[in-house]
Design an enzyme around this catalytic site. Sequence first.
Site, PDB file in Angstrom:
ATOM      1  N   GLU A  23      -3.663   0.141   2.725  1.00 14.78           N
ATOM      2  CA  GLU A  23      -3.618   0.876   1.463  1.00 14.78           C
ATOM      3  C   GLU A  23      -4.198  -0.022   0.375  1.00 14.78           C
ATOM      4  OE1 GLU A  23       0.594   2.205   1.093  1.00 14.78           O
ATOM      5  OE2 GLU A  23       0.593   1.729   3.211  1.00 14.78           O
ATOM      6  N   HIS A  44      -3.634   6.976   2.427  1.00 13.94           N
ATOM      7  CA  HIS A  44      -2.582   6.490   3.328  1.00 13.94           C
ATOM      8  C   HIS A  44      -2.867   6.817   4.801  1.00 13.94           C
ATOM      9  CE1 HIS A  44       1.333   4.943   4.298  1.00 13.94           C
ATOM     10  NE2 HIS A  44       1.722   4.902   3.037  1.00 13.94           N
ATOM     11  N   HIS A  66       5.560   5.818  -4.324  1.00  8.77           N
ATOM     12  CA  HIS A  66       4.391   6.693  -4.167  1.00  8.77           C
ATOM     13  C   HIS A  66       4.375   7.899  -5.128  1.00  8.77           C
ATOM     14  CE1 HIS A  66       3.138   4.218  -0.976  1.00  8.77           C
ATOM     15  NE2 HIS A  66       3.689   4.814   0.054  1.00  8.77           N
TER      16      HIS A  66
HETATM   17  O1  LIG Z   1       6.347   5.910   4.962  1.00 11.71           O
HETATM   18  C1  LIG Z   1       5.597   5.551   3.885  1.00 11.71           C
HETATM   19  C2  LIG Z   1       5.359   4.063   3.794  1.00 11.71           C
HETATM   20  O2  LIG Z   1       4.417   3.867   2.785  1.00 11.71           O
HETATM   21  C3  LIG Z   1       4.053   2.512   2.619  1.00 11.71           C
HETATM   22  O3  LIG Z   1       3.034   2.477   1.660  1.00 11.71           O
HETATM   23  C4  LIG Z   1       5.225   1.749   2.140  1.00 11.71           C
HETATM   24  O4  LIG Z   1       4.853   0.405   1.876  1.00 11.71           O
HETATM   25  C5  LIG Z   1       6.281   1.816   3.198  1.00 11.71           C
HETATM   26  O5  LIG Z   1       7.426   1.092   2.797  1.00 11.71           O
HETATM   27  C6  LIG Z   1       6.627   3.266   3.507  1.00 11.71           C
HETATM   28  O6  LIG Z   1       7.319   3.820   2.419  1.00 11.71           O
END
Ligand SMILES: OC[C@H]1O[C@@H](O)[C@H](O)[C@@H](O)[C@H]1O
Length: 318
Positions: free
Chosen positions: A283, A162, A89
């Site tokens: 997402e 998110h 991210h």
């Molecule tokens: O807690 C944040 C989450 O974000 C998602 O996008 C990701 O696929 C997960 O593995 C986790 O990192």
Amino acid sequence: MMKKYTIENSLIKLVTIDYGATIHQLITKDRNGNDVNVVISFKELENYKHNSNYLGASVGRFAGRIRKEGFKLNGKQYDLYTKNDAHLHGGKEGFSFKTWEMESITEGENPSIKYSYFSKDMEEGYPGNLKVYVTYTLIKNELTILFEGESDQDTVLNLTNHNYYNLNGKGSILDHELQINAKNILDTDENAIPTGKYKAVESTHYDFREKRKINSDYEFKGIDDTYVLDEKEPLAKIYSEESGIEMIVASNQPGVVVYTPETMDESKISNKPLERYPSICFETEKFSDSPNHNNFLSTELKKGEHYTNETTLTFNLK
Ligand SMILES: OC[C@H]1O[C@@H](O)[C@H](O)[C@@H](O)[C@H]1O
């Protein structure tokens, strides 16, 4: 101080904050006319600063993961911050942890709010001075989330929102009915990095091509995977019998990461009570690690080119 802004029409109320250009609350009506906040929210805005869940946040410069070796662009190697053998991210302090500029807010029939963020050349290891925007617009029973971006050098860009959804505003999503128009998910290695191959959902708990309750047919083991979207509407659809709320996800993106944490830290969250599998993320984005895969749709953004990720959530009552 974080600043909070509300836009609303007669069907939807959206509360956002400038920190991370984050969606704090998304409120709509259930079939009895009661307000339901259909996203998981922190009680205190301060908690968004320690937001390891990326709750409601705008994620960038690269949503998803990039392998620990970084990536090459125009023959040049770019090294990135890694944790647990992956870059997640956008790095140590991605766009979710920046204060965005509130550019404009409008009221009336189709209210909207637009935020921008300027990411300097080599911030988190990425090339190019990049300006990104997110605009949230309400039109009747729809929320559109529009991400845009432009860079002064070739770079890579993959943005997403998110939100963690629960159409009852509390409890669990296990009883929600889900449909995802995807026959494949991305195959991944032990660090959740795509191998480049697809994996068929058929005969697995990932298969939501036909609408079904999340905990029906197969034992639900949680999902943290990228669905490769078939070009068929709706991309995804989720419904709760309890509230009567249905949410349809439409997007111009090729994939959706569906993420369902088994638990969340209820002490900091206003949605109460929470049960096992309290929420689900959709997402919409390009694929993780795309800069290292020629067979994935490119995440390269050329100098001067315009990036758009447009995702629309439609809320219906049944
Ligand atoms: O807690 C944040 C989450 O974000 C998602 O996008 C990701 O696929 C997960 O593995 C986790 O990192």
